[in-house]
Structures are given as structure tokens and as C-alpha cells.
Write a protein that holds these residues in place. Structure first.
Motif, mmCIF file in Angstrom:
data_model
loop_
_atom_site.group_PDB
_atom_site.id
_atom_site.type_symbol
_atom_site.label_atom_id
_atom_site.label_comp_id
_atom_site.label_asym_id
_atom_site.label_seq_id
_atom_site.Cartn_x
_atom_site.Cartn_y
_atom_site.Cartn_z
ATOM 1 N N GLN A 25 45.222 30.923 38.459
ATOM 2 C CA GLN A 25 43.809 31.300 38.482
ATOM 3 C C GLN A 25 43.008 30.181 37.833
ATOM 4 O OE1 GLN A 25 43.926 34.988 36.226
ATOM 5 N NE2 GLN A 25 43.120 33.964 34.436
ATOM 6 N N VAL A 26 41.711 30.194 38.033
ATOM 7 C CA VAL A 26 40.824 29.194 37.444
ATOM 8 C C VAL A 26 40.842 29.395 35.924
ATOM 9 C CG1 VAL A 26 38.467 28.319 37.346
ATOM 10 C CG2 VAL A 26 39.384 29.161 39.514
ATOM 11 N N PRO A 27 41.030 28.307 35.146
ATOM 12 C CA PRO A 27 41.167 28.470 33.705
ATOM 13 C C PRO A 27 39.863 28.610 32.918
ATOM 14 C CG PRO A 27 41.530 26.201 34.303
ATOM 15 C CD PRO A 27 41.363 26.960 35.589
ATOM 16 N N VAL A 28 38.719 28.620 33.580
ATOM 17 C CA VAL A 28 37.446 28.840 32.893
ATOM 18 C C VAL A 28 36.892 30.172 33.395
ATOM 19 C CG1 VAL A 28 35.085 28.018 32.536
ATOM 20 C CG2 VAL A 28 36.978 26.389 32.596
ATOM 21 N N GLN A 29 36.681 31.088 32.472
ATOM 22 C CA GLN A 29 36.223 32.427 32.827
ATOM 23 C C GLN A 29 34.910 32.364 33.613
ATOM 24 O OE1 GLN A 29 35.095 35.365 29.688
ATOM 25 N NE2 GLN A 29 37.067 36.246 30.293
ATOM 26 N N GLY A 30 34.894 33.016 34.770
ATOM 27 C CA GLY A 30 33.694 33.084 35.598
ATOM 28 C C GLY A 30 33.456 31.868 36.474
ATOM 29 N N ALA A 31 34.298 30.844 36.387
ATOM 30 C CA ALA A 31 34.099 29.624 37.188
ATOM 31 C C ALA A 31 34.706 29.781 38.572
ATOM 32 C CB ALA A 31 34.712 28.423 36.482
ATOM 33 N N SER A 32 34.191 28.986 39.503
ATOM 34 C CA SER A 32 34.733 28.930 40.857
ATOM 35 C C SER A 32 34.793 27.459 41.275
ATOM 36 C CB SER A 32 33.855 29.724 41.826
ATOM 37 O OG SER A 32 32.646 29.031 42.064
ATOM 38 N N SER A 33 35.210 27.209 42.486
ATOM 39 C CA SER A 33 35.327 25.827 42.967
ATOM 40 C C SER A 33 33.975 25.121 43.011
ATOM 41 C CB SER A 33 35.990 25.797 44.347
ATOM 42 O OG SER A 33 35.211 26.513 45.280
ATOM 43 N N LYS A 34 32.897 25.840 42.895
ATOM 44 C CA LYS A 34 31.559 25.228 42.861
ATOM 45 C C LYS A 34 31.282 24.562 41.518
ATOM 46 C CE LYS A 34 29.767 28.626 46.084
ATOM 47 N NZ LYS A 34 30.569 29.835 46.045
ATOM 48 N N ASP A 35 32.132 24.814 40.515
ATOM 49 C CA ASP A 35 31.906 24.295 39.173
ATOM 50 C C ASP A 35 32.641 22.979 38.888
ATOM 51 O OD1 ASP A 35 30.168 26.399 38.185
ATOM 52 O OD2 ASP A 35 31.925 27.694 38.402
#
Length: 172
Positions: A25-35
Motif C-alpha cells: 500500500q502507499v506508505p503516506v496516509q491519504g496519498a495516491s499516485s497523484k502525490d
């Protein structure tokens, strides 16, 4: 007679860790590939390191950094370029490297599950004065020989994996 059993047990454990599913999973809470920028992995020139061997996930200072998979925290420290860093050994014998943290919440020897709090996004190390972000790299302890090429530092591609490809399905 007991020694061969111990060897087989150790071999079985090593093989199990290699074959274990990852479910990243993405390791930054609430982040997506747009970040993060999709072409930042292996981008050059990139400062003293020459090539950027990870992705920078941008978020506000203090945003939780979470374990992308289950694993074991191996290192918690501070280094010049990375600032406050953590290293987690995950499935498939992969090291997950987290840099530029504002705070660290995990300790060496601590087992983590996906989503476990590791720390918070910051701008420590050589990221001071830049927008806060998490530098995230994945390093395989087992070489992927077919990935090496003649590009700048191309032999290192055997070990560094593109995090956006590993977490890609989980990022949107």
C-alpha cells in the motif's frame, strides 16, 4: 541428526519469506499516485547520488507514514542526506527505506503490519527548505540480474525497484 533439521527449518523460513505475498500500500496516509511524479524513479542528474533511486511522495508535515506491508524494522536513525530514516525488511527479502521523516515512531526489532505507524512526513536531511515529502525506496536483497543495463549506475537496477510499480495497484 538435529543439525540437518535446523538447517532445513532455516532454509524453509528463508524460502517462506521469499515467497510470502506482499499486498503493498502507499506508505503516506491519504496519498495516491497523484502525490508523486511518475518519472522520478531513476531520474538523473540527481544531486550527489547521481540517480534518484526512489520516489518522493509529497504531503503536509506531520502526515502519518505507515508500513506499506508487514515486516520487521531493522534501522532507525539519522543520516546526512536522508535525515531521519527508517528501514523495514519486508516480504520477498525487500528493504523499504523511508527518508526525510519529521518524526520516527518505530524501533529496531519491532514487527509491523500494513498500516502500522512508522513516523511522519517531514523535510529532514537534504530536504530542508524543500516541500515536505517522504523519500521512499525499495531495495531487493536478491538481485534481479535481467534488470541491469548500461545506463548510468545501471548495475544498481538489479537491486532498486520502482516503488510506484510495486504500490501502483494500491495507489489509486
Amino acid at each position: 541428526m538435529k543439525r540437518p533439521r535446523k538447517r532445513y527449518l532455516l532454509l524453509a523460513l528463508c524460502l517462506a519469506w521469499l515467497l510470502a505475498p506482499e499486498w503493498p500500500q502507499v506508505p503516506v496516509q491519504g496519498a495516491s499516485s497523484k502525490d508523486w511524479h511518475p518519472k522520478s524513479f531513476w531520474f538523473e542528474p540527481w544531486g550527489r547520488s547521481g540517480v534518484h533511486k526512489g520516489i518522493d511522495i509529497f504531503a503536509r508535515t506531520g502526515t502519518p507514514v505507515v508500513a506499506p506491508s508487514y515486516g520487521l524494522v531493522l534501522l532507525r536513525g539519522e543520516i546526512a542526506m536522508g535525515g531521519k530514516v527508517l528501514v523495514v525488511l519486508g516480504p520477498k527479502w525487500r528493504l523499504h527505506y523511508f527518508a526525510h521523516l519529521d518524526s520516527q515512531s518505530a524501533w529496531p526489532g519491532q514487527p509491523v503490519l500494513p498500516g502500522s505507524l512508522l513516523g511522519t512526513v517531514g523535510d529532514s536531511g537534504n530536504a530542508q527548505g524543500k516541500p515536505p515529502h517522504l523519500h521512499y525506496s525499495i531495495v531487493s536483497l536478491l538481485p534481479y540480474f535481467w534488470r541491469a543495463n548500461g545506463s548510468s549506475q545501471g548495475w544498481k537496477k538489479m537491486f532498486y525497484l520502482d516503488p510506484s510499480q510495486v504500490i501502483g495497484a494500491a495507489s489509486d
